[in-house]
Design a protein around this motif. Structure first.
Motif, short mmCIF file in Angstrom:
data_model
loop_
_atom_site.label_atom_id
_atom_site.label_comp_id
_atom_site.label_asym_id
_atom_site.label_seq_id
_atom_site.Cartn_x
_atom_site.Cartn_y
_atom_site.Cartn_z
N LEU A 203 33.26 37.34 39.96
CA LEU A 203 31.93 37.79 39.53
C LEU A 203 30.92 37.77 40.68
O LEU A 203 29.95 38.53 40.67
CB LEU A 203 31.43 36.91 38.39
CG LEU A 203 31.95 37.25 36.99
CD1 LEU A 203 31.50 36.19 36.01
CD2 LEU A 203 31.48 38.61 36.55
N SER A 204 31.15 36.90 41.65
CA SER A 204 30.21 36.82 42.78
C SER A 204 30.24 38.10 43.61
O SER A 204 29.34 38.32 44.42
CB SER A 204 30.54 35.61 43.66
OG SER A 204 31.79 35.78 44.31
N GLN A 205 31.27 38.93 43.43
CA GLN A 205 31.34 40.20 44.15
C GLN A 205 30.48 41.27 43.49
O GLN A 205 30.31 42.36 44.03
CB GLN A 205 32.79 40.69 44.19
CG GLN A 205 33.79 39.70 44.72
CD GLN A 205 33.47 39.25 46.12
OE1 GLN A 205 33.19 40.05 47.00
NE2 GLN A 205 33.49 37.94 46.35
N SER A 206 29.96 40.97 42.32
CA SER A 206 29.22 41.98 41.55
C SER A 206 27.93 42.38 42.24
O SER A 206 27.23 41.55 42.82
CB SER A 206 28.91 41.43 40.16
OG SER A 206 28.09 42.34 39.44
N THR A 207 27.62 43.67 42.14
CA THR A 207 26.34 44.18 42.64
C THR A 207 25.30 44.25 41.52
O THR A 207 24.15 44.59 41.78
CB THR A 207 26.52 45.59 43.24
OG1 THR A 207 27.02 46.46 42.22
CG2 THR A 207 27.50 45.57 44.39
N MET A 208 25.70 43.94 40.30
CA MET A 208 24.81 44.10 39.16
C MET A 208 24.23 42.78 38.67
O MET A 208 23.10 42.73 38.17
CB MET A 208 25.58 44.78 38.02
CG MET A 208 24.71 45.25 36.87
SD MET A 208 23.44 46.45 37.36
CE MET A 208 24.45 47.81 37.94
N SER A 297 37.37 39.95 34.38
CA SER A 297 36.10 40.06 35.11
C SER A 297 35.68 41.52 35.26
O SER A 297 34.51 41.86 35.07
CB SER A 297 36.24 39.41 36.49
OG SER A 297 35.09 39.61 37.26
N LYS A 298 36.62 42.37 35.59
CA LYS A 298 36.28 43.78 35.82
C LYS A 298 35.78 44.43 34.53
O LYS A 298 34.84 45.25 34.55
CB LYS A 298 37.50 44.52 36.37
CG LYS A 298 37.75 44.23 37.85
CD LYS A 298 39.01 44.88 38.34
CE LYS A 298 39.11 44.81 39.87
NZ LYS A 298 38.95 43.49 40.44
N ARG A 299 36.41 44.11 33.40
CA ARG A 299 35.97 44.70 32.13
C ARG A 299 34.57 44.22 31.76
O ARG A 299 33.76 44.99 31.23
CB ARG A 299 36.96 44.34 31.00
CG ARG A 299 38.34 44.94 31.17
CD ARG A 299 38.28 46.44 31.32
NE ARG A 299 39.57 47.01 31.62
CZ ARG A 299 39.77 48.22 32.08
NH1 ARG A 299 38.73 49.01 32.33
NH2 ARG A 299 40.96 48.68 32.33
N ILE A 300 34.29 42.97 32.02
CA ILE A 300 32.96 42.44 31.70
C ILE A 300 31.92 43.06 32.62
O ILE A 300 30.83 43.45 32.18
CB ILE A 300 32.98 40.90 31.80
CG1 ILE A 300 33.80 40.33 30.65
CG2 ILE A 300 31.56 40.34 31.78
CD1 ILE A 300 34.10 38.87 30.77
N ARG A 301 32.26 43.17 33.88
CA ARG A 301 31.32 43.79 34.83
C ARG A 301 31.06 45.25 34.48
O ARG A 301 29.94 45.75 34.62
CB ARG A 301 31.88 43.67 36.25
CG ARG A 301 31.83 42.25 36.78
CD ARG A 301 32.71 42.06 38.00
NE ARG A 301 32.32 42.92 39.12
CZ ARG A 301 32.97 42.98 40.27
NH1 ARG A 301 34.05 42.22 40.46
NH2 ARG A 301 32.55 43.77 41.23
N GLU A 302 32.10 45.93 33.99
CA GLU A 302 31.93 47.32 33.57
C GLU A 302 30.96 47.42 32.41
O GLU A 302 30.08 48.28 32.39
CB GLU A 302 33.29 47.90 33.18
CG GLU A 302 33.24 49.31 32.64
CD GLU A 302 34.58 49.79 32.14
OE1 GLU A 302 34.61 50.83 31.44
OE2 GLU A 302 35.61 49.15 32.43
N ARG A 303 31.10 46.52 31.42
CA ARG A 303 30.23 46.57 30.26
C ARG A 303 28.80 46.15 30.61
O ARG A 303 27.85 46.61 30.00
CB ARG A 303 30.78 45.65 29.15
CG ARG A 303 32.04 46.19 28.52
CD ARG A 303 31.77 47.42 27.64
NE ARG A 303 30.93 47.09 26.51
CZ ARG A 303 29.73 47.55 26.29
NH1 ARG A 303 29.16 48.39 27.14
NH2 ARG A 303 29.04 47.20 25.23
#
Length: 779
Positions: A203-208, A297-303
């Motif tokens: 999640l720390s890679q997230s830009t959002m 993580s990817k699915r949560i970041r997408e949503r």
């Protein structure tokens, strides 16, 4: 299109199949490229594949029927039928009829078919339906529908409409909001820790969104009168998030059944506990857990609303961390030790254990491999890998700075890059830019104390003492009960000369955190530095021996040696008893020989400097050669390592009677994070060379240069050396006839050592007497 249809008419069934499969492959490749480049949803390629599979029997049926029309298959005209567009020829009669016909008689006309074909009607329908025109138009319409669905989905996602709308687009979460990651629930504690850390890393890679750092969580728990390492279950996490104003908590669970694992994760609103996003993944065995967490993580970041293009471009989680769950658990414990309790030594031990479990994680090899394979990384990760490589392996600060600057151009809100860039600016002495960058990092992430404390440093080193104090007050207000911030508080008081306040604050900190061996050792050593600065040597030794005991309890031989080294420097710098310093070091080395310590932890250089200062340059040079042999070159390439190396060469050159060589070495050492160290060495070298004026100027610059790091760690260049340097400046100015300057420095020396130990009081009395004489002479 007519030409294409005509061409298809001429192909056999197998040719049509091959053409269709080739065209389908091209279509899927194009869709894959569009999906990756434009961040289209995952169902687009799958939808396209279904359409192509549905189209296959249609194409094959059309080919079969159209081939039958040309070759006389059922449903076409009889054997005597002519091709489309031509008239039928008379049918041949049987032999009996031919024999009855005379040459003068004309044969009677015969219809093309004398008996009705019962399939003729159905064949006509198939011919009208299964045409190449219909097949092509139908296929095009299907893909137009797919395009319309995709555009509609992306529009709804962006606008926050319906189930496709993201949380950010709907206004449920703010962009770059900070979320709290709760501990994964699991019957296996090791597995839960590893999963929690893996999810936090991804999640720390997230830009959002941002992820609350462990240090922030520890501070918040202290404010709630909880232990900082308390298990962070969902209930506690929600309470903490509400108190700290965080919008959401991410929680997860791992359940094992029959060797398989079911993982689930939920993003829960802190205010009302509503589940905002939930997702599940299954892992066939333990080796599939990290890929499953990666997918969670990817699915949560997408949503939440992150770009699918950005998510897909990142390397798999196990490539970004380690495929070893046990190594990841050790890493998690190390992060907790360093960030939550500032137990750096314990954290390093845990990191070493993690490396032993996954040797590929060793720093130099890992950084080099990441740099060499940077083209396989995402753009952000490529710049981070490049920066880390040049900082830790090549020591090229300009390339390190350029990498962080490039990263911030594509991601201006990358807090890690902005904070690290500020550190690099400080190392190259560009304090104005360091301050700007730290201020930006602090605005971007209010959950981390690092940028706030670093802002204190940048302002102080610019000479802005009031600005540094204001930044420190803000850090203390924002992160109350944070030991790392309190640590900087009393150190700041000491370096501005307020030793009474510094010792009082350190005493309070020792009372609060003294049960922790790390803090007991760190605070005791610092109180030793504060006492030594004012000439209270016996008190300083008492504190240093307390730190030694704590380090012995921690089984850290290298730290025990460092405490002996610090006592030895007091003998040299304050007492001017060089033989005592060597005896002290040799006694410590007898109990803790260098050979029994990891080469990277051995204090080769400071001990080498002690031998050189004590008039034993041959031993000093041997230790220097051992250092260069035992420590890999890439670990000697860092700016601070090179600076310390050159300082050691300078001290040895002075001991060998080579002041010009010492001057060159000390000049080369003027870099890195010890901003005043080179001036003291250069002053000694110029004085040895007979250049008194340059020596005076450099001694003055040494004591006047703002340097927050005048503690232990830079050999003799510590707070303990300030008093003796004042004394030396008073004497040198006095000898040069600069009585006003001499009086100034005698006064500073007398004031600083007013309460010095009895053995040092004769020097104080001598300075006081000469000061009174100068005042009397000058009226």
């Amino acid at each position: 299109m007519l030409k294409l249809i005509h061409e298809i008419h001429r192909r056999s069934l197998w040719q049509v199949l091959g053409f269709y499969l080739a065209a389908s492959w091209i279509v899927l490749q194009v869709i894959d490229v569009l999906t990756n480049n434009f961040g289209l949803p995952d169902w687009v390629p799958a939808f396209a594949l279904v359409l192509l599979l549905l189209g296959l029997p249609i194409v094959l049926g059309t080919a079969f029927i159209q081939e039958g029309i040309r070759g006389g298959a059922p449903g076409a005209a009889g054997p005597g039928a002519a091709p489309e567009g031509q008239s039928a020829q008379p049918a041949a009669t049987d032999s009996a009829t031919q024999g009855a016909v005379t040459s003068d008689e004309a044969p009677a006309p015969t219809p093309a078919t004398s008996v009705a074909d019962p399939t003729a009607g159905a064949g006509s329908t198939h011919r009208r339906l299964f045409t190449w025109r219909n097949a092509l138009v139908g296929g095009a319409a299907a893909f137009v529908l797919l395009a319309a669905l995709t555009v509609g989905y992306m529009a709804m996602r962006t606008a926050g409409v319906g189930p496709a709308g993201t949380l950010v687009a709907k206004g449920v979460l703010d962009e770059r909001a900070t979320i709290l990651v709760a501990d994964f629930e699991s019957t296996d504690e090791m597995l839960g820790r590893a999963a929690t850390e893996a999810l936090r890393i991804d999640l720390s890679q997230s830009t959002m969104v941002r992820v609350a750092e462990p240090a922030f969580t520890a501070d918040a728990l202290r404010r709630m009168n909880r232990e900082p390492e308390s298990p962070l279950d969902l209930a506690l996490a929600l309470e903490l998030a509400q108190r700290e104003g965080l919008p959401a908590v991410l929680t997860g669970e791992i359940n094992a059944a029959g060797g398989r694992f079911l993982l689930s994760a939920e993003l829960v609103a802190a205010g009302d506990g509503q589940v905002l996003v939930s997702h599940r993944e299954a892992a066939a065995d333990s080796s599939e857990i990290l890929p499953a967490i990666d997918e969670l993580s990817k699915r949560i970041r997408e949503r939440i609303g992150e770009s699918l293009k950005t998510i897909r471009a990142e390397p798999p989680l196990e490539a970004a961390t380690t495929p070893s769950l046990e190594a990841l658990r050790k890493y998690s414990l190390a992060v907790q030790a360093i960030d939550m309790r500032a137990e750096d030594a314990r954290g390093i031990t845990l990191l070493d254990e993690a490396i032993a479990l996954d040797p590929g994680a060793r720093m130099v090899e890992a950084l080099t491999q990441a740099f060499e394979n940077r083209d396989r990384l995402t753009e952000r990760e490529r710049y981070m890998a490049t920066a880390a490589y040049h900082e830790s392996v090549t020591g090229d600060m300009q390339l390190t700075i350029a990498a962080y600057q490039n990263l911030l151009e594509i991601d201006p809100e990358h807090t890690g890059a902005s904070n690290n860039l500020g550190v690099m600016y400080e190392i190259v002495r560009d304090f104005d830019r360091a301050e700007e960058t730290y201020a930006l990092s602090a605005r971007l992430d209010t959950t981390s104390q690092h940028a706030y404390v670093n802002l204190v440093s940048a302002r102080f080193h610019q000479g802005d003492a009031s600005g540094a104090g204001a930044a420190l007050e803000e850090a203390l207000a924002r992160f109350p009960d944070n030991p790392a911030v309190e640590w900087h508080d009393y150190q700041h008081a000491a370096v501005i000369g307020d030793y009474e306040t510094a010792d009082s604050l350190a005493s309070d900190m020792d009372e609060t955190y003294g049960t922790d061996l790390f803090w007991r050792a760190a605070v005791a050593a610092d109180r030793g530095a504060i006492a030594a600065a004012t000439g209270r040597l016996e008190e300083a030794r008492t504190y240093l021996r307390s730190a030694t005991t704590a380090n012995q309890d921690r089984r850290l031989s290298a730290e025990v040696l460092r405490m002996a080294e610090k006592e030895a420097w007091l003998d040299i710098v304050v007492r001017e008893d060089r033989s005592a310093s060597v005896s002290r070091v040799e006694a410590a080395l007898g109990r803790y020989p260098l050979e029994g310590i990891d080469p990277l932890e051995r204090p080769y250089l400071p001990i080498s400097q002690i031998y050189a200062e004590a008039g034993r340059p041959e031993v000093a040079r041997r230790l220097l050669e051992e250092y260069e042999s035992a420590v890999p070159a890439e670990l000697r390439a860092g700016v601070d390592a090179l600076s310390n190396l050159e300082r050691t060469r300078g001290v040895i050159a002075l001991a060998e009677g080579d002041p010009s060589g010492a001057i060159e070495a000390f000049r080369l050492s003027d870099r890195g994070s010890c901003y005043a160290c080179a001036y003291r060495g250069l002053a000694d070298a110029y004085l040895a060379a007979g250049n008194r004026d340059s020596a005076l100027a450099l001694y003055e610059r040494y004591v006047e240069t703002p340097d927050l790091y005048r503690y232990w760690g830079h050999g003799p260049y510590t707070t303990a050396d300030i008093g003796p340097t004042y004394e030396r400046l008073g004497q040198l100015h006095d000898e040069a006839g600069n009585l006003e300057k001499a009086a100034e420095y005698y006064a500073k020396f007398v004031g600083l050592w007013a309460n010095a130990d009895a053995e040092l009081q004769p020097r104080v009395s001598a300075a006081q007497a000469r000061l009174e004489e100068i005042v009397k002479e000058r009226g």
